[in-house]
Structure formats: structure tokens, C-alpha cells
Enzyme design. Structure first.
Site, short mmCIF file in Angstrom:
data_model
loop_
_atom_site.label_atom_id
_atom_site.label_comp_id
_atom_site.label_asym_id
_atom_site.label_seq_id
_atom_site.Cartn_x
_atom_site.Cartn_y
_atom_site.Cartn_z
N ALA A 28 0.81 -1.23 0.00
CA ALA A 28 0.00 0.00 0.00
C ALA A 28 0.84 1.27 0.00
O ALA A 28 0.40 2.33 -0.45
CB ALA A 28 -0.93 -0.02 1.20
N ARG A 40 -1.28 0.35 7.85
CA ARG A 40 -0.71 0.24 9.20
C ARG A 40 0.18 1.39 9.63
O ARG A 40 0.67 1.40 10.74
CB ARG A 40 0.07 -1.09 9.30
N HIS A 123 -3.72 -9.93 -3.89
CA HIS A 123 -4.88 -9.73 -3.00
C HIS A 123 -6.12 -9.35 -3.79
O HIS A 123 -7.05 -8.75 -3.26
CB HIS A 123 -4.56 -8.68 -1.91
N CYS A 134 -22.51 -17.31 -4.62
CA CYS A 134 -22.38 -18.28 -5.73
C CYS A 134 -21.24 -17.94 -6.68
O CYS A 134 -20.93 -18.70 -7.60
CB CYS A 134 -23.70 -18.36 -6.51
N SER A 191 4.69 -3.22 4.83
CA SER A 191 5.17 -3.52 6.20
C SER A 191 5.53 -4.99 6.32
O SER A 191 6.06 -5.44 7.33
CB SER A 191 4.07 -3.18 7.21
N ASN A 212 11.07 1.58 1.80
CA ASN A 212 9.95 1.74 2.72
C ASN A 212 10.15 2.98 3.58
O ASN A 212 11.29 3.27 3.96
CB ASN A 212 9.77 0.50 3.60
N1 APR Z 1 6.95 5.52 0.31
C1 APR Z 1 7.50 4.42 0.88
N2 APR Z 1 6.90 3.68 1.84
C2 APR Z 1 5.67 4.10 2.23
C3 APR Z 1 5.02 5.23 1.69
C4 APR Z 1 5.72 5.95 0.70
N3 APR Z 1 5.20 7.04 0.13
N4 APR Z 1 3.81 5.38 2.31
C5 APR Z 1 3.72 4.36 3.20
N5 APR Z 1 4.83 3.60 3.15
C6 APR Z 1 5.12 2.39 3.93
C7 APR Z 1 4.71 2.46 5.37
O1 APR Z 1 5.81 2.89 6.14
C8 APR Z 1 4.31 1.01 5.67
O2 APR Z 1 5.38 0.30 6.32
O3 APR Z 1 4.36 1.35 3.34
C9 APR Z 1 4.05 0.37 4.32
C10 APR Z 1 2.61 -0.03 4.12
O4 APR Z 1 2.34 -1.09 5.01
P1 APR Z 1 0.81 -1.55 5.22
O5 APR Z 1 -0.03 -0.35 5.47
O6 APR Z 1 0.84 -2.66 6.22
O7 APR Z 1 0.38 -2.11 3.79
P2 APR Z 1 0.73 -3.51 3.15
O8 APR Z 1 2.07 -3.99 3.58
O9 APR Z 1 0.50 -3.39 1.70
O10 APR Z 1 -0.42 -4.46 3.79
C11 APR Z 1 -0.54 -5.75 3.26
O11 APR Z 1 -2.60 -5.97 4.52
O12 APR Z 1 -4.70 -5.31 5.21
C12 APR Z 1 -4.00 -6.03 4.30
O13 APR Z 1 -4.91 -6.52 2.22
C13 APR Z 1 -4.25 -5.51 2.91
O14 APR Z 1 -2.80 -5.77 1.00
C14 APR Z 1 -2.86 -5.29 2.33
C15 APR Z 1 -1.99 -6.13 3.26
#
Ligand code: APR
Length: 246
Positions: A28, A40, A123, A134, A191, A212
Site C-alpha cells: 500500500a 498500518r 490480494h 455463488c 510492512s 519503505n
Molecule cells: N513511500 C515508501 N513507503 C511508504 C510510503 C511511501 N510514500 N507510504 C507508506 N509507506 C510504507 C509504510 O511505512 C508502511 O510500512 O508502506 C508500508 C505499508 O504497510 P501496510 O499499510 O501494512 O500495507 P501492506 O504492507 O500493503 O499491507 C498488506 O494488509 O490489510 C491487508 O490486504 C491488505 O494488501 C494489504 C496487506
């Protein structure tokens, strides 16, 4: 951008250019600079809502109005957002034969919108809809209007993977296969807290790199860790690839 981050971005770009066999794994954090919240970090969805109350099959069956409100809100937000330059960088690296696959946890379709062709949506996608009961295919209008399934009167839902549900088999298998053979797995904006995608980087025979913003519990498992903005670091790498004779 810190000079240490620039150095690592250049090292990562060199591997991408020399090996021509990189798999990208996004989360994300790849889309926050397009205006879409992640889950998160401080401003993430799961800081305000308990995911198990809304992103589960039980929520569809027992709390449909909350489930429907959450996903229709996300669809409305999405309609005003666009892929950013970082998505376009990844698409151009695929066109130049540097990237073999983008495996994404994101359901927004932005990689494809930016021109990436070889994409596996681990996902699922928020742009496809089906009957929860169904499996009959439905469209966005029917979902947004909260109509029921035309075949069995069941509840309609986006074809995203909810907590506790299986990942799409072919997407998962193909991603594992290409990650195993990759010379580099570059994780961007995740994350790495959700199984089984969090396990993917460890199965590669190649190097691993992570872009990240925040620290993750997996940082120490990576060969190269770049802290900062996905968009900024990808653009820096793209400029480096264009200018340096790598
Ligand atoms: N540049 C770099 N990193 C970023 C940025 C950015 N602009 N914005 C956010 N982040 C980092 C955050 O620091 C965080 O560690 O991206 C990470 C996003 O982590 P999550 O919010 O946990 O998202 P994700 O890892 O994709 O979650 C996996 O969890 O809820 C489920 O289905 C949902 O696909 C998702 C899965």
C-alpha cells in the site's frame, strides 16, 4: 534524500540494469503518494477500523452495511486518484526488459493503469465484483447500488482477498516461480506483516532490496534497505538508469 539512500538506490539500479531479471513486490505504500491511505502506518485504514470487523467473510455475511460502506468509500476515493511517477518508472523498466513481474498486494489497479503488463494481483482487485454466495460475476454499478446477485439473490462484494481467504492460486504460483528465479526482488511500500506475501522475498536465490518509509521487522533480512519515499527513490533510480552507462 540522504546520501546513503542515494548510494543504495544506485547499487539497486545497477543490479536491475545488469541482471535484467528483477521482480517488484509492492504494498500500500506504493500508492500513498497517489492519495490512497495505506493500512498500518500513522494515517492507515487499520488505525481507525479493526480489519477483522470489516475485511472478512463474516463481515460480508453479518455486517453487510458496514462492509459495503467501507469498500464503496474506498472505490469513491480511488476514482479521484491516479498512478504517480513511481508507477510509470516501473512500467518503463518492464518495457526495457529489466523487470519480469510486478507482484502487488494492492487492489487499486494502478500498476496496470501506468502501463505495467506483467502484473499479478495477489490480494485481488477492487475493480472486479462477484456474488459472495455463488461467485456469479457482477459489475460496479450493481455493487454500488447494493443490488443482490442476479442468480441467487446473494450479497455482492469486490473480488479482493479478505482476511482468512485463499490467495488467487495462479497469481500466487506464478509470483513464487518468478521470485525464486529472480536475480533481485525489490519490495516497495509494504510492512511485510501479512502472510503469505511476507514470505516471498525469502524464497529468492537473488538479492533483496526494500524501499519503505518506516522500519519493518523484516529490514535485517534485506541486502539493501532504503528508507524514504517510494516515488522519490524510484524517480532517482530511473534518472540514474537513464544517465549512467550501467
Ligand atoms: N513511500 C515508501 N513507503 C511508504 C510510503 C511511501 N510514500 N507510504 C507508506 N509507506 C510504507 C509504510 O511505512 C508502511 O510500512 O508502506 C508500508 C505499508 O504497510 P501496510 O499499510 O501494512 O500495507 P501492506 O504492507 O500493503 O499491507 C498488506 O494488509 O490489510 C491487508 O490486504 C491488505 O494488501 C494489504 C496487506
Amino acid at each position: 534524500m540522504l546520501s546513503e539512500t542515494k548510494e543504495k538506490a544506485e547499487m539497486t539500479a545497477q543490479i536491475i540494469a545488469q541482471q535484467k531479471n528483477t521482480v517488484i513486490l509492492t504494498g500500500a505504500g506504493m500508492s500513498t503518494e497517489s492519495g490512497i491511505p495505506d493500512f498500518r502506518s500513522e494515517s492507515g485504514w487499520w488505525r481507525k477500523i479493526d480489519p477483522l470487523s470489516i475485511a472478512t467473510a463474516e463481515a460480508v455475511e453479518e455486517n453487510y452495511s458496514l462492509f459495503h460502506e467501507f469498500y464503496s468509500d474506498r472505490l469513491s476515493t480511488l476514482s479521484e486518484c491516479r498512478p504517480h511517477e513511481g508507477h510509470y518508472c516501473l512500467a518503463s523498466w518492464e518495457k526495457s526488459g529489466l523487470v519480469t513481474l510486478v507482484a502487488t498486494q494492492n487492489v487499486d489497479g494502478f500498476h496496470q493503469k501506468a502501463g505495467s503488463v506483467n502484473v499479478e494481483e495477489l490480494h485481488g482487485s477492487i475493480h472486479r465484483f462477484r456474488c459472495h454466495n455463488c461467485g456469479e460475476i457482477a459489475d460496479k454499478e450493481e455493487f454500488m447500488r447494493q443490488t443482490t446477485c442476479r442468480e441467487c439473490e446473494g450479497k455482492l462484494r469486490p473480488s479482493v482477498v479478505l482476511f482468512g481467504e485463499m490467495l488467487p492460486e495462479t497469481a500466487w504460483q506464478r509470483s513464487m516461480e518468478l521470485v525464486e528465479k529472480a536475480e533481485l526482488v525489490l519490495v516497495i511500500g509494504s510492512s511485510l506483516q501479512v502472510y503469505p506475501v511476507s514470505q516471498l522475498p525469502a524464497i529468492t536465490r537473488g538479492k533483496t532490496a526494500l524501499i519503505n518509509r518506516d522500519e519493518t521487522s523484516a529490514d535485517t533480512d534485506f541486502d539493501l534497505v532504503m528508507k524514504g519515499s517510494a516515488k522519490e527513490i524510484l524517480q532517482y533510480m530511473d534518472n540514474y538508469l537513464k544517465n549512467a552507462e550501467v
